[in-house]
Motif scaffolding. Structure first.
Motif, PDB file in Angstrom:
ATOM      1  N   GLY A   1       0.846  -1.193   0.000  1.00  0.00           N
ATOM      2  CA  GLY A   1       0.000   0.000   0.000  1.00  0.00           C
ATOM      3  C   GLY A   1       0.874   1.232   0.000  1.00  0.00           C
ATOM      4  N   GLY A   2       0.257   2.368   0.193  1.00  0.00           N
ATOM      5  CA  GLY A   2       1.000   3.633   0.196  1.00  0.00           C
ATOM      6  C   GLY A   2       0.883   4.338  -1.134  1.00  0.00           C
ATOM      7  N   SER A   3       0.878   3.543  -2.208  1.00  0.00           N
ATOM      8  CA  SER A   3       0.559   4.063  -3.541  1.00  0.00           C
ATOM      9  C   SER A   3      -0.021   2.887  -4.319  1.00  0.00           C
ATOM     10  CB  SER A   3       1.789   4.659  -4.228  1.00  0.00           C
ATOM     11  OG  SER A   3       2.766   3.681  -4.417  1.00  0.00           O
TER      12      SER A   3
ATOM     13  N   GLY B   1      -9.548  13.006   0.239  1.00  0.00           N
ATOM     14  CA  GLY B   1      -8.889  13.602  -0.925  1.00  0.00           C
ATOM     15  C   GLY B   1      -8.571  12.565  -1.996  1.00  0.00           C
ATOM     16  N   ASP B   2      -8.921  11.300  -1.748  1.00  0.00           N
ATOM     17  CA  ASP B   2      -8.695  10.277  -2.771  1.00  0.00           C
ATOM     18  C   ASP B   2      -9.930  10.148  -3.647  1.00  0.00           C
ATOM     19  OD1 ASP B   2      -6.077   9.395  -2.080  1.00  0.00           O
ATOM     20  OD2 ASP B   2      -6.958   8.484  -0.287  1.00  0.00           O
ATOM     21  N   LEU B   3      -9.717  10.102  -4.964  1.00  0.00           N
ATOM     22  CA  LEU B   3     -10.825   9.895  -5.890  1.00  0.00           C
ATOM     23  C   LEU B   3     -10.918   8.403  -6.175  1.00  0.00           C
ATOM     24  CD1 LEU B   3     -10.258  12.932  -8.279  1.00  0.00           C
ATOM     25  CD2 LEU B   3     -11.929  12.708  -6.420  1.00  0.00           C
TER      26      LEU B   3
ATOM     27  N   GLN C   1      -3.609  -5.923  -1.000  1.00  0.00           N
ATOM     28  CA  GLN C   1      -3.435  -4.475  -1.163  1.00  0.00           C
ATOM     29  C   GLN C   1      -4.167  -3.745  -0.057  1.00  0.00           C
ATOM     30  OE1 GLN C   1      -3.673  -2.728  -5.046  1.00  0.00           O
ATOM     31  NE2 GLN C   1      -4.138  -4.687  -5.995  1.00  0.00           N
ATOM     32  N   VAL C   2      -3.588  -2.635   0.363  1.00  0.00           N
ATOM     33  CA  VAL C   2      -4.259  -1.785   1.340  1.00  0.00           C
ATOM     34  C   VAL C   2      -4.248  -0.341   0.850  1.00  0.00           C
ATOM     35  CG1 VAL C   2      -2.142  -1.501   2.730  1.00  0.00           C
ATOM     36  CG2 VAL C   2      -4.354  -1.029   3.759  1.00  0.00           C
ATOM     37  N   LEU C   3      -5.436   0.259   0.885  1.00  0.00           N
ATOM     38  CA  LEU C   3      -5.527   1.710   0.753  1.00  0.00           C
ATOM     39  C   LEU C   3      -5.543   2.203   2.192  1.00  0.00           C
ATOM     40  CD1 LEU C   3      -6.147   4.515  -0.423  1.00  0.00           C
ATOM     41  CD2 LEU C   3      -8.544   3.838  -0.580  1.00  0.00           C
ATOM     42  N   GLY C   4      -4.402   2.733   2.630  1.00  0.00           N
ATOM     43  CA  GLY C   4      -4.262   3.110   4.036  1.00  0.00           C
ATOM     44  C   GLY C   4      -3.985   4.583   4.190  1.00  0.00           C
ATOM     45  N   MET C   5      -4.267   5.084   5.356  1.00  0.00           N
ATOM     46  CA  MET C   5      -4.007   6.495   5.675  1.00  0.00           C
ATOM     47  C   MET C   5      -3.611   6.594   7.140  1.00  0.00           C
ATOM     48  SD  MET C   5      -7.502   7.793   3.935  1.00  0.00           S
ATOM     49  CE  MET C   5      -8.071   6.725   2.602  1.00  0.00           C
ATOM     50  N   ALA C   6      -2.677   7.494   7.422  1.00  0.00           N
ATOM     51  CA  ALA C   6      -2.267   7.671   8.812  1.00  0.00           C
ATOM     52  C   ALA C   6      -3.445   8.167   9.657  1.00  0.00           C
ATOM     53  CB  ALA C   6      -1.105   8.654   8.884  1.00  0.00           C
ATOM     54  N   GLU C   7      -4.409   8.819   9.011  1.00  0.00           N
ATOM     55  CA  GLU C   7      -5.604   9.293   9.723  1.00  0.00           C
ATOM     56  C   GLU C   7      -6.456   8.132  10.199  1.00  0.00           C
ATOM     57  OE1 GLU C   7      -4.410  10.505   6.957  1.00  0.00           O
ATOM     58  OE2 GLU C   7      -4.187  12.669   7.207  1.00  0.00           O
TER      59      GLU C   7
ATOM     60  N   ASN D   1      -7.815  14.330  -5.263  1.00  0.00           N
ATOM     61  CA  ASN D   1      -8.391  15.649  -5.257  1.00  0.00           C
ATOM     62  C   ASN D   1      -7.620  16.482  -4.239  1.00  0.00           C
ATOM     63  OD1 ASN D   1     -10.327  17.617  -5.499  1.00  0.00           O
ATOM     64  ND2 ASN D   1     -11.593  16.757  -3.856  1.00  0.00           N
ATOM     65  N   LYS D   2      -6.326  16.166  -4.073  1.00  0.00           N
ATOM     66  CA  LYS D   2      -5.525  16.880  -3.086  1.00  0.00           C
ATOM     67  C   LYS D   2      -4.176  17.191  -3.708  1.00  0.00           C
ATOM     68  CE  LYS D   2      -4.656  12.400  -0.842  1.00  0.00           C
ATOM     69  NZ  LYS D   2      -4.800  11.628   0.392  1.00  0.00           N
ATOM     70  N   ASP D   3      -3.589  18.259  -3.224  1.00  0.00           N
ATOM     71  CA  ASP D   3      -2.410  18.786  -3.880  1.00  0.00           C
ATOM     72  C   ASP D   3      -1.141  18.211  -3.265  1.00  0.00           C
ATOM     73  OD1 ASP D   3      -1.035  20.208  -5.700  1.00  0.00           O
ATOM     74  OD2 ASP D   3      -1.287  22.168  -4.743  1.00  0.00           O
TER      75      ASP D   3
ATOM     76  N   GLU E   1       5.787   7.936  -0.269  1.00  0.00           N
ATOM     77  CA  GLU E   1       6.121   9.083   0.594  1.00  0.00           C
ATOM     78  C   GLU E   1       5.367  10.299   0.061  1.00  0.00           C
ATOM     79  OE1 GLU E   1       7.242   9.000   3.733  1.00  0.00           O
ATOM     80  OE2 GLU E   1       9.049   7.934   3.107  1.00  0.00           O
ATOM     81  N   LYS E   2       4.584  10.945   0.950  1.00  0.00           N
ATOM     82  CA  LYS E   2       3.747  12.042   0.479  1.00  0.00           C
ATOM     83  C   LYS E   2       4.474  13.382   0.628  1.00  0.00           C
ATOM     84  CE  LYS E   2       0.875   8.656   0.204  1.00  0.00           C
ATOM     85  NZ  LYS E   2       1.358   7.684   1.149  1.00  0.00           N
ATOM     86  N   ILE E   3       4.342  14.225  -0.375  1.00  0.00           N
ATOM     87  CA  ILE E   3       4.972  15.541  -0.347  1.00  0.00           C
ATOM     88  C   ILE E   3       3.890  16.573  -0.652  1.00  0.00           C
ATOM     89  CG2 ILE E   3       6.751  17.007  -1.408  1.00  0.00           C
ATOM     90  CD1 ILE E   3       7.983  14.217  -2.402  1.00  0.00           C
TER      91      ILE E   3
END
Ligand code: OOB
Length: 550
Positions: A317-319, A424-426, A339-345, A441-443, A450-452
């Motif tokens: 996951g992660g991307s 923010g994920d479509l 597969q995992v669609l994961g978020m730290a939230e 949908n996020k900048d 790794e998110k930037i």
């Protein structure tokens, strides 16, 4: 309700999560204590150098650290920045902080003064745990600078090398059996409804946010995750993602592995050849990996030299995992993938072992917990889209936060009025009921997981005297999925180079290296949308065209 900078779940939801048995009102320490006793003689952790730590070792050494931390004056709920690279000391320090009732703020080894200073201010940290030096970089000097700017930062805990004056050696603490002489070996019990750990947000705004994960929410997160992934006492997991990531820490990561009696090898080295050696030597069964690592493994020219037959499962996951890559895993490595669609939230969507191949390879999963709720909405109106149409994923559940730490104003935008986290994920709903990630949908830029935050880098670039205007966008990359491309309008008469700008970002702005733009394009003006905003879609198209023309 907001208490101490942290948004609690509404009373009725908290009660429902307790009634359903998701929240057990145990601290993470209590959940682990039961496992430390039950699996005492088993190997819990393997170091890269081959050293083995049993569950009893982890228990004894982390209690020792907790007693030392308490002795130093660390109080329950004190925040402590954790920035120790993957390895036994990073695990022991993390567990020691939890046992002392402190709240680790999990940061990445590449973070520098810009990020650490910000996290220190935002969290009001009292402590900072570091490795003295990593790849020539002097973290003790960084600690000195951050301390000067943040007087609340009293304790600096150092592993590897001689601690400077006033700093404490974690290595010396590990060798000093304080438990044998301390008058009291009791440790505080934090409230299970309070934050146990602060994670970092991927960041879509200029300033990265802190994510408060409570004992109740996080314990359920890793217990349920280990169950969904089918971990058990036979599992040995290779983790080369930094420990600070939710994926490496609790999805199922370190905590999920310890909860089920398995063992983890936590590697600081991410070089594919080293990872293959570790799998072969220790007969590892599971690999927690971002898709970039899977590609590295599949395409490595020396792969045939290693016996990777122990590998049964890759958790990724992660991307987004390319389905063509996923398809190669069984024939080429003889292993399965989840597969995992994961978020730290907090939200976690997993494919399942029992899903048909088509679903396992082409979707990013469905909610981990029966208590999870999600909506796929039109981001403008917040109304649900028709089934199968693309919309923004909004999530709510027993391990999804209700607000970032000390970020009231931002929280009103990042969460719906009824408490859904706007990811923010479509995504679109697949006919199987699973979710497929279609874009975002996020900048931000997702560089190999790794998110930037584009805005964060733009704010640094604009501080350069020769930059009149700028925009940072993702450009496709065969290995990392995406990399940062900076479009810059130079000040009149100025000439800019990528090296010059990166030098400025490192030396003057002191940011983490993985955030640096990897391509610079200069323009006379940035394209605008019809409402006058910078047209990032047009910029992304320009960079793709330039790549194709090359
Ligand atoms: C994990 O967490 P974060 O907080 O670093 O990043 C979250 C974002 C998601 O909103 C999504 O944009 C992206 O990362 N993402 C994926 C993905 N998994 C995460 N995009 C496409 N496909 C996937 N499978 O990245 C994270 C947290 C826990 C476990 C695993 C990953």
């Amino acid at each position: 309700m907001i208490k101490n900078g942290f948004t609690e779940w509404p009373e009725d939801f908290a009660q429902a999560y307790r009634d359903a048995g998701y929240w057990r009102d145990q601290t993470i320490g209590e959940v682990l204590a039961e496992r430390f006793a039950r699996f005492a003689d088993r190997t819990a952790l393997i170091a890269e150098d081959g050293a083995h730590y049993t569950y009893a070792d982890l228990d004894r050494l982390s209690t020792r650290l907790a007693l030392h931390f308490k002795n130093l004056g660390l109080q329950p709920y004190d925040r402590v920045i954790h920035q120790i690279p993957n390895g036994p000391v990073s695990v022991l320090t993390f567990l020691g902080l939890l046992k002392a009732g402190a709240v680790p703020v999990m940061t990445l080894p590449p973070h520098r003064e810009a990020e650490i200073g910000h996290f220190a201010r935002l969290s009001g940290a009292r402590g900072y745990a570091i490795a003295s030096q990593v790849r020539e970089f002097d973290f003790q000097a960084l600690a000195g600078t951050v301390q000067e700017q943040n007087p609340s930062l009293e304790f600096v805990l150092v592993t590897g090398g001689m601690p400077g004056p006033g700093y404490q050696s974690i290595d010396a603490m590990l060798l000093d059996p304080i438990e044998e002489r301390a008058g009291s070996t009791s440790l505080p019990r934090p409230d299970p409804d309070f934050p146990a750990v602060l994670l970092l947000s991927g960041g879509t705004t200029g300033i990265p946010k802190l994510i408060p994960r409570t004992h109740n929410d996080y314990a359920y997160n890793f217990l349920r995750c280990a169950e969904v992934c089918g971990l058990d006492g036979e599992t040995s997991v290779l983790v080369a993602v930094p420990q600070a990531h939710n994926f490496a820490l609790a999805c199922p990561g370190l905590l999920g592995t310890l909860a089920t009696g398995g063992c983890e090898l936590l590697s600081a080295n991410t070089a594919t050849e080293q990872l293959m050696k570790l799998i072969e030597t220790h007969r590892l069964t599971h690999f927690i990996a971002v898709p970039t690592m899977i590609l590295g493994l599949l395409d490595h020219p020396e792969r045939g030299k290693y016996d990777l037959s122990s590998l049964r499962m890759i958790l990724t996951g992660g991307s987004k995992l390319n389905p063509e890559v996923a398809l190669r895993l069984r024939p080429e490595l003889g292993c399965d993938v989840l597969q995992v669609l994961g978020m730290a939230e907090g939200p976690l969507y997993w494919t399942r072992l029992e899903d048909p191949d088509d679903v396992r390879l082409h979707t990013q999963g469905r909610p981990q917990s029966p208590g999870d709720e999600f909506r796929i909405v039109d981001p403008e109106s917040g109304k649900e889209v028709a089934p199968g149409e693309v919309g923004e994923l909004w999530c709510r559940g027993p391990h999804t936060i209700r607000g970032y730490y000390r970020a009231d104003e931002h929280n009103t935008r990042a969460f719906s009025s009824d408490g859904f986290y706007k990811s923010g994920d479509l995504v679109r709903l697949h006919e199987s009921g699973n979710i497929v990630v279609e874009g975002r949908n996020k900048d931000c830029i997702n560089r190999g997981g790794e998110k930037i935050s584009a805005e964060e880098i733009e704010n640094h670039l604009i501080a350069h005297g020769s930059v009149l205007n700028c925009a940072v966008v993702a450009m496709p990359d065969a290995i990392f999925g995406e990399k940062c491309c900076a479009f810059v309008v130079p000040a009149p008469g100025a000439s800019l180079t990528l090296e010059g700008l990166c030098d400025f970002l490192i030396k003057e702005r002191k940011i983490a290296r993985f955030k640096l733009p990897e391509r610079l394009e200069t323009l006379d003006a940035l394209p605008l949308t019809n409402v006058g905003k910078i047209n990032k879609k047009a910029l992304r198209e320009i960079i793709v065209q330039l790549q194709q023309a090359a």
